[in-house]
Design a protein around this motif. Structure first.
Motif, short mmCIF file in Angstrom:
data_model
loop_
_atom_site.label_atom_id
_atom_site.label_comp_id
_atom_site.label_asym_id
_atom_site.label_seq_id
_atom_site.Cartn_x
_atom_site.Cartn_y
_atom_site.Cartn_z
N GLN A 118 0.97 -1.14 0.02
CA GLN A 118 0.13 0.06 -0.14
C GLN A 118 1.04 1.29 -0.16
N ARG A 119 0.22 2.58 -0.53
CA ARG A 119 0.80 3.80 -0.12
C ARG A 119 1.40 4.67 0.83
N THR A 120 2.95 4.15 1.64
CA THR A 120 2.65 5.19 2.62
C THR A 120 2.08 5.58 3.60
N TRP A 121 1.75 7.04 2.36
CA TRP A 121 0.95 7.81 2.73
C TRP A 121 -0.90 7.53 3.47
N GLN A 122 -0.92 6.84 2.45
CA GLN A 122 -2.63 6.04 3.66
C GLN A 122 -2.30 5.54 4.83
N HIS A 123 -1.67 4.77 4.69
CA HIS A 123 -1.00 4.53 6.97
C HIS A 123 -0.54 5.91 7.67
N PHE A 124 -0.10 6.46 6.57
CA PHE A 124 0.54 7.85 7.67
C PHE A 124 -0.77 8.45 8.10
N ILE A 125 -1.62 9.40 6.92
CA ILE A 125 -2.43 9.54 7.44
C ILE A 125 -3.62 9.18 8.48
N GLY A 126 -3.67 7.82 8.61
CA GLY A 126 -4.67 6.99 9.50
C GLY A 126 -4.44 7.32 10.85
N LEU A 127 -3.09 7.50 11.12
CA LEU A 127 -1.83 7.90 12.67
C LEU A 127 -2.03 9.34 12.76
N ILE A 128 -1.97 10.00 11.39
CA ILE A 128 -2.89 11.46 11.88
C ILE A 128 -3.66 11.92 12.41
N LEU A 129 -5.13 11.00 11.61
CA LEU A 129 -6.55 11.20 11.54
C LEU A 129 -6.24 10.72 13.03
N PHE A 130 -5.90 8.99 13.82
CA PHE A 130 -6.36 9.34 15.24
C PHE A 130 -6.02 9.76 15.87
N GLY A 131 -4.31 10.16 16.15
CA GLY A 131 -4.13 11.06 17.14
C GLY A 131 -4.89 12.24 16.81
N ALA A 132 -5.24 13.13 15.92
CA ALA A 132 -5.86 14.41 16.54
C ALA A 132 -7.35 13.84 17.20
N LEU A 133 -7.97 12.76 16.85
CA LEU A 133 -8.91 12.46 17.27
C LEU A 133 -8.76 12.01 19.20
N THR A 134 -7.92 11.79 19.18
CA THR A 134 -7.57 11.16 20.44
C THR A 134 -7.31 12.84 21.26
N PHE A 135 -6.41 13.57 20.88
CA PHE A 135 -6.50 14.84 21.30
C PHE A 135 -8.22 15.92 21.16
N LEU A 136 -9.26 15.67 20.16
CA LEU A 136 -10.01 15.63 19.89
C LEU A 136 -10.95 15.56 20.86
#
Length: 242
Positions: free
Chosen positions: A57-75
């Motif tokens: 898979q493309r690296t950026w796809q997993h990276f976006i998921g990682l950032i999204l979960f971090g943002a959700l946790t912060f939110l």
């Protein structure tokens, strides 16, 4: 060779991304996990593992998921700080499981704890009987906070209107049968003084000592490798003496 390089780059990206996101979320993410932080923490690990090793898979796809979960946790953490109602729903609140020495079985059942777990938590809190507890609260993080009954509480120097001397960290003199010579010099203890003090604890040779310290008040602590206990306590379930 190309696949190996991709894995190395993606692993470095996953590692430092999680390290940075966790640092942004603060110490609570590490020391006091709430339910949503615990779930997202597991998901972080899963996404990071995939990011590090998945070359299909493309690296950026997993990276976006990682950032999204971090943002959700912060939110969610931010929202729970602002709204007590949402905090109760997502993080829970303390539950009284012991009151006036009586176990509240209904609340214990709500928390899905059994007596063995409650007894273990009591022992961790320095109490060996529910009868000694005035109030016992099961915290959202699974720890038990207790208030002992008045006649079971430890008397403090403040209760006696006494001013305590400041506590200091004891100086280690012997570890694993080895003398810490720098600390001996620091505490101005010569070899003869060391041997004489060890003899008071039944020590004839240095290699008999597992651990020895001295505090600034001159109090010694000496633990030998061989502990000659008069009675050994057996906590196993198959104890024949019970």
């Amino acid at each position: 060779m190309k696949t190996v390089i991709e894995v190395i780059v993606q692993t470095l990206l996953a590692f430092f991304s999680i390290l940075y996101i966790t640092r942004l979320l603060g110490r609570q993410q590490v020391s006091q996990l709430t339910f949503h932080e615990y779930i997202n923490g597991i998901t972080f690990g899963s996404i990071a593992a995939t990011l590090a090793t998945d070359v299909d898979q493309r690296t950026w796809q997993h990276f976006i998921g990682l950032i999204l979960f971090g943002a959700l946790t912060f939110l969610v953490s931010y929202v729970t700080m602002k709204s007590r109602t949402i905090s109760k729903v997502l993080e829970g609140e303390p539950l009284i499981v012991i009151q006036n020495g009586k176990i509240l079985e209904r609340n214990l059942k709500i928390a899905r704890y059994h007596m063995d777990e409650l007894n273990g938590l009591l022992r961790e809190a320095g109490c060996f009987s529910p009868g000694d507890v005035e109030y016992g609260l099961l915290e959202p993080n699974g720890k038990l906070s207790i208030i002992k009954k008045g006649d079971k509480r430890t008397v403090t120097l403040g209760d006696l209107n006494l001013v305590p001397s400041p506590d200091t960290i004891p100086t280690e003199l012997i570890i694993g049968g080895q003398i810490i010579y720098d600390n001996l010099k620091k505490m101005k203890i010569d070899g003869k003084t060391l041997i004489n003090n060890l003899k008071m604890y039944g020590v004839s040779k240095i290699d008999e000592v597992m651990y020895a310290t001295i505090d600034h008040s001159g109090n010694w602590y000496v633990d030998k490798f061989e502990d000659k206990l008069a009675e050994k306590l057996d906590m196993s379930e198959d104890n024949k003496g019970i």
